[in-house]
Design an enzyme around this catalytic site. Structure first.
Site, PDB file in Angstrom:
ATOM      1  N   GLU A 145       0.864  -1.180   0.000  1.00  0.00           N
ATOM      2  CA  GLU A 145       0.000   0.000   0.000  1.00  0.00           C
ATOM      3  C   GLU A 145       0.895   1.222   0.000  1.00  0.00           C
ATOM      4  O   GLU A 145       1.890   1.285   0.727  1.00  0.00           O
ATOM      5  CB  GLU A 145      -0.892   0.008   1.248  1.00  0.00           C
ATOM      6  N   GLU A 150      -2.268  11.471   3.716  1.00  0.00           N
ATOM      7  CA  GLU A 150      -3.265  11.235   4.762  1.00  0.00           C
ATOM      8  C   GLU A 150      -3.226  12.412   5.722  1.00  0.00           C
ATOM      9  O   GLU A 150      -2.149  12.966   6.005  1.00  0.00           O
ATOM     10  CB  GLU A 150      -2.980   9.949   5.529  1.00  0.00           C
TER      11      GLU A 150
END
Length: 267
Positions: A145, A150
């Site tokens: 990933e 974020e």
């Protein structure tokens, strides 16, 4: 300038700074554009380019929202922007709705540059992300990933980039990550970019590099990033990280605004 080329598959610690302003939205002349969405058609997101993850399962993170599909209140294109909107409203056993869009099954690529120009939501409990996963994901985190951006609302302005692999992930407390402070991330648009090659992954905000992950070990456990990946855009609410300090119910609705998504490969 609106860019239209489309191709469906191509095979091919904390560090603190501050940035302000916004990079140019002109295409990178040193690279070949292979896919983009300029969000220039009003209404639902382009179904030829985007799928949805739906439901209120918590998605492995104990998230508090229910992700909807084909619902303008949660995902729409207006004024040349994709709007992913989180709302305080009941859906099944959840009291928030939002959306998670992904190119899985419609577009994936191996190696290149991803650029996303976006303005982030704000407020305690929000958790927007720009990230990528393997088109052939069988097991997390073994298949990898890449988190390009974020942001958790209780830690306003701190932008995180990370990779997750079998050897390096947050479950083992070995996650590879860095952070850049962007004081106006929720007030202005910024360009979030990842350069991905067989040798390394580098992540930038407005052309300021703040995270590098190198393929030093040459092993699947440390480097699963040698296969096609797809793109994900979502706005989660709460969760084990986003909701660590609770959810402020007075902030809703909150919008995650995306001006464009562009993918390049070296010419």
């Amino acid at each position: 300038m609106k860019l239209q080329p489309v191709i469906h598959s191509i095979i091919g610690g904390m560090l603190l700074f501050s940035v302000a302003g916004c990079a140019s939205n002109k295409p990178d002349s040193g690279r070949k554009l292979i896919w983009s969405d300029e969000f220039d058609k009003k209404g639902l997101p382009d179904a030829a380019k985007w799928n949805y993850d739906t439901g209120g399962s918590g998605f492995g993170n104990e998230e508090a929202q229910f992700y909807t599909k084909d619902r303008l209140e949660n995902a729409r294109v207006e004024n040349g922007k994709l709007i992913i909107e989180a709302r305080r409203e009941n859906r099944d056993d959840k009291k928030y709705t939002s959306a998670r869009l992904l190119t899985k099954g419609k577009f994936s690529f191996q190696y290149g540059t991803v650029e996303v120009r976006a303005k982030l939501p704000k407020g305690r409990g929000t958790w927007p992300a720009i990230w990528m996963m393997s088109e052939d994901m069988k097991k997390w985190p073994d298949d990898g990933e890449l988190d390009i951006m974020e942001h958790v609302g209780y830690h306003q302005g701190y932008i995180h980039a990370s990779v997750h692999t079998k050897k390096y992930n947050h479950v083992l407390h070995t996650q590879k990550t860095d952070t850049l402070f962007v004081k106006d991330a929720s007030d202005k648009f910024h360009v979030y970019k990842a350069d991905w090659s067989p040798e390394k992954i580098e992540v930038y905000i407005d052309n300021q590099k703040f995270f590098t992950y190198e393929n030093k070990e040459k092993s699947d456990e440390a480097w699963p990033f040698d296969k096609p990946y797809f793109i994900i855009l979502n706005l989660a609410i709460g969760g084990f990280w986003g909701g660590k300090e609770g959810i402020d119910d007075t902030i809703f609705p909150q919008k995650f605004e995306i001006d464009y998504v562009r993918v390049y490969q070296n010419k």
